[in-house]
Design a protein around this motif. Structure first.
Motif, PDB file in Angstrom:
ATOM      1  N   ASP A  18       0.829  -1.211   0.000  1.00 14.13           N
ATOM      2  CA  ASP A  18       0.000   0.000   0.000  1.00 14.13           C
ATOM      3  C   ASP A  18       0.860   1.256   0.000  1.00 14.13           C
ATOM      4  N   GLU A  19       1.961   1.197   0.733  1.00 14.51           N
ATOM      5  CA  GLU A  19       2.844   2.361   0.842  1.00 14.51           C
ATOM      6  C   GLU A  19       3.470   2.701  -0.507  1.00 14.51           C
ATOM      7  N   ILE A  20       3.771   1.691  -1.313  1.00 17.50           N
ATOM      8  CA  ILE A  20       4.315   1.944  -2.653  1.00 17.50           C
ATOM      9  C   ILE A  20       3.290   2.708  -3.491  1.00 17.50           C
ATOM     10  N   GLU A  21       2.055   2.247  -3.458  1.00 17.01           N
ATOM     11  CA  GLU A  21       1.001   2.896  -4.239  1.00 17.01           C
ATOM     12  C   GLU A  21       0.725   4.305  -3.727  1.00 17.01           C
ATOM     13  N   ARG A  22       0.898   4.505  -2.411  1.00 18.63           N
ATOM     14  CA  ARG A  22       0.643   5.809  -1.818  1.00 18.63           C
ATOM     15  C   ARG A  22       1.740   6.807  -2.179  1.00 18.63           C
ATOM     16  N   GLN A  23       2.986   6.373  -2.090  1.00 19.78           N
ATOM     17  CA  GLN A  23       4.105   7.295  -2.331  1.00 19.78           C
ATOM     18  C   GLN A  23       4.434   7.461  -3.816  1.00 19.78           C
ATOM     19  N   TYR A  24       4.123   6.448  -4.621  1.00 19.32           N
ATOM     20  CA  TYR A  24       4.438   6.516  -6.055  1.00 19.32           C
ATOM     21  C   TYR A  24       3.200   6.136  -6.879  1.00 19.32           C
ATOM     22  N   PRO A  25       2.126   6.925  -6.758  1.00 19.33           N
ATOM     23  CA  PRO A  25       0.846   6.552  -7.392  1.00 19.33           C
ATOM     24  C   PRO A  25       0.881   6.551  -8.916  1.00 19.33           C
ATOM     25  N   TYR A  26       1.829   7.286  -9.517  1.00 19.70           N
ATOM     26  CA  TYR A  26       1.880   7.377 -10.977  1.00 19.70           C
ATOM     27  C   TYR A  26       2.978   6.508 -11.581  1.00 19.70           C
ATOM     28  N   SER A  27       3.628   5.716 -10.772  1.00 14.22           N
ATOM     29  CA  SER A  27       4.677   4.844 -11.291  1.00 14.22           C
ATOM     30  C   SER A  27       4.065   3.590 -11.902  1.00 14.22           C
ATOM     31  N   SER A  28       4.860   2.903 -12.720  1.00 14.49           N
ATOM     32  CA  SER A  28       4.367   1.654 -13.325  1.00 14.49           C
ATOM     33  C   SER A  28       4.217   0.551 -12.297  1.00 14.49           C
ATOM     34  N   TRP A  29       4.799   0.738 -11.113  1.00 15.11           N
ATOM     35  CA  TRP A  29       4.719  -0.266 -10.051  1.00 15.11           C
ATOM     36  C   TRP A  29       3.451  -0.135  -9.214  1.00 15.11           C
ATOM     37  N   ALA A  30       2.766   0.973  -9.345  1.00 13.91           N
ATOM     38  CA  ALA A  30       1.582   1.201  -8.504  1.00 13.91           C
ATOM     39  C   ALA A  30       0.470   0.172  -8.748  1.00 13.91           C
ATOM     40  N   PRO A  31       0.078  -0.102 -10.016  1.00 18.02           N
ATOM     41  CA  PRO A  31      -0.971  -1.111 -10.223  1.00 18.02           C
ATOM     42  C   PRO A  31      -0.567  -2.492  -9.718  1.00 18.02           C
ATOM     43  N   HIS A  32       0.690  -2.862  -9.990  1.00 15.72           N
ATOM     44  CA  HIS A  32       1.186  -4.163  -9.522  1.00 15.72           C
ATOM     45  C   HIS A  32       1.148  -4.234  -7.996  1.00 15.72           C
ATOM     46  N   SER A  33       1.507  -3.147  -7.339  1.00 15.99           N
ATOM     47  CA  SER A  33       1.504  -3.124  -5.875  1.00 15.99           C
ATOM     48  C   SER A  33       0.094  -3.234  -5.319  1.00 15.99           C
ATOM     49  N   GLN A  34      -0.870  -2.651  -6.026  1.00 17.27           N
ATOM     50  CA  GLN A  34      -2.269  -2.786  -5.601  1.00 17.27           C
ATOM     51  C   GLN A  34      -2.696  -4.254  -5.602  1.00 17.27           C
ATOM     52  N   LEU A  35      -2.355  -4.953  -6.675  1.00 18.72           N
ATOM     53  CA  LEU A  35      -2.724  -6.368  -6.767  1.00 18.72           C
ATOM     54  C   LEU A  35      -2.010  -7.201  -5.707  1.00 18.72           C
ATOM     55  N   MET A  36      -0.748  -6.881  -5.474  1.00 19.44           N
ATOM     56  CA  MET A  36       0.003  -7.617  -4.458  1.00 19.44           C
ATOM     57  C   MET A  36      -0.568  -7.348  -3.066  1.00 19.44           C
ATOM     58  N   SER A  37      -0.972  -6.115  -2.831  1.00 18.22           N
ATOM     59  CA  SER A  37      -1.591  -5.776  -1.546  1.00 18.22           C
ATOM     60  C   SER A  37      -2.890  -6.545  -1.362  1.00 18.22           C
ATOM     61  N   ALA A  38      -3.692  -6.614  -2.427  1.00 20.06           N
ATOM     62  CA  ALA A  38      -4.957  -7.357  -2.361  1.00 20.06           C
ATOM     63  C   ALA A  38      -4.708  -8.837  -2.104  1.00 20.06           C
ATOM     64  N   TYR A  39      -3.698  -9.393  -2.770  1.00 20.81           N
ATOM     65  CA  TYR A  39      -3.372 -10.812  -2.567  1.00 20.81           C
ATOM     66  C   TYR A  39      -2.938 -11.073  -1.129  1.00 20.81           C
ATOM     67  N   CYS A  40      -2.094 -10.192  -0.605  1.00 22.31           N
ATOM     68  CA  CYS A  40      -1.631 -10.356   0.781  1.00 22.31           C
ATOM     69  C   CYS A  40      -2.781 -10.225   1.777  1.00 22.31           C
ATOM     70  N   SER A  41      -3.693  -9.301   1.515  1.00 22.04           N
ATOM     71  CA  SER A  41      -4.864  -9.161   2.384  1.00 22.04           C
ATOM     72  C   SER A  41      -5.729 -10.421   2.327  1.00 22.04           C
ATOM     73  N   PHE A  42      -5.837 -10.992   1.137  1.00 21.43           N
ATOM     74  CA  PHE A  42      -6.581 -12.248   0.997  1.00 21.43           C
ATOM     75  C   PHE A  42      -5.930 -13.356   1.823  1.00 21.43           C
ATOM     76  N   LYS A  43      -4.616 -13.463   1.733  1.00 17.94           N
ATOM     77  CA  LYS A  43      -3.900 -14.489   2.493  1.00 17.94           C
ATOM     78  C   LYS A  43      -4.002 -14.246   3.989  1.00 17.94           C
ATOM     79  N   ALA A  44      -4.110 -12.987   4.395  1.00 21.51           N
ATOM     80  CA  ALA A  44      -4.265 -12.642   5.811  1.00 21.51           C
ATOM     81  C   ALA A  44      -5.718 -12.752   6.267  1.00 21.51           C
ATOM     82  N   GLN A  45      -6.609 -13.169   5.355  1.00 19.79           N
ATOM     83  CA  GLN A  45      -8.038 -13.303   5.618  1.00 19.79           C
ATOM     84  C   GLN A  45      -8.691 -11.966   5.957  1.00 19.79           C
TER      85      GLN A  45
END
Length: 267
Positions: A63-90
């Motif tokens: 989430d911090e990556i998406e927050r600090q670098y919202p216009y970078s090419s890594w932001a969408p990927h970080s969103q998906l990774m954050s969602a996956y981690c939240s899923f794994k954390a239930q």
């Protein structure tokens, strides 16, 4: 009087001290949360947390990556990774919210199909919680059906088809529990309506023979002989060797409806 002034001064000093500590503490928290760091550092930290299976912390770091670098090419990927981690954390609500944000911002992304699948998977996994009702099951069913329609040739669609069958059986079981409760309380009109819904909505369910038998019971009680014979015919024709068909025949015999039953066509 002097004691009162001394007490007041002490209280004033303590108040200032408490305010200073709160402000200082708040500054420290803000510095910890919003401290600017290189993108590579944030990503490496998030991945390390993921490897350690500290999914909650990993999600926060993505989430911090998406927050600090919202216009970078890594932001969408970080969103998906954050969602996956939240899923794994239930933490399903957080995962779903992140995925919906991703889909709103990147609807044409090649990763959109995965986002749709993971969102449906969140509802699917959470629907088995004892405190949940059928809402999450219906949302999961809707999500997987959408995947089959929009991405029919994907691996996600093949898995979705299997899960759709399971969800429908799960919903049919929930309906049958409600129906049995209605019948126990002799609310046969309500039971009849729910049985009609079950048979119409989940025709592939393993509970269809029992549902047809329960419909026969309802028709007898409500005084619908025509529907009674029609439903029994349907049950006997489609499930001739099922014990529910035998029970239905015995029920009709006990109600002195044997002659009509014997005239019914056999498979």
């Amino acid at each position: 009087m002097r004691k009162m002034l001394t007490f007041a001064n002490r209280w004033k000093t303590l108040s200032y001290l408490w305010l200073f500590l709160m402000v200082f503490s708040g500054c420290r928290d803000s510095e910890r949360i919003y401290q600017q760091k290189p993108l590579s550092t944030l990503y490496k930290k998030a991945v390390n947390e993921l490897k350690k299976e500290d999914f909650k912390e990993a999600s926060l770091n993505f989430d911090e990556i998406e927050r600090q670098y919202p216009y970078s090419s890594w932001a969408p990927h970080s969103q998906l990774m954050s969602a996956y981690c939240s899923f794994k954390a239930q933490e399903f609500s957080k995962s779903i919210a992140t995925l919906e944000t991703f889909l709103a911002l990147h609807p044409a992304s090649p990763s959109a199909k995965y986002a749709h699948y993971l969102r449906a998977l969140c509802y699917y996994t959470d629907m088995l919680s004892p405190e949940r009702d059928s809402e999450n099951a219906l949302l999961a069913l809707q999500g997987f059906q959408e995947i089959c329609q929009r991405f029919p040739y994907s691996d996600y669609a093949r898995d979705a088809e299997v899960k759709i069958d399971f969800i429908q059986e799960h919903l049919a079981c929930q309906e049958m529990l409600i129906i049995k409760d209605y019948m126990k309380r002799k609310e046969f009109i309500s039971a009849f309506q729910r049985l009609s819904f079950l048979v119409g909505s989940y025709p592939k369910s393993a509970l269809i023979p029992e549902a047809l038998y329960r419909l026969v019971e309802c028709h007898i009680v409500l005084g619908f002989p025509g529907l009674t014979y029609k439903t029994f015919t349907l049950l006997k024709y489609n499930f001739p060797k099922d014990h529910w068909a035998s029970m239905a025949k015995e029920l009709l015999a006990s109600e002195n409806m044997v002659p009509c039953c014997e005239k019914l066509p056999k498979k």
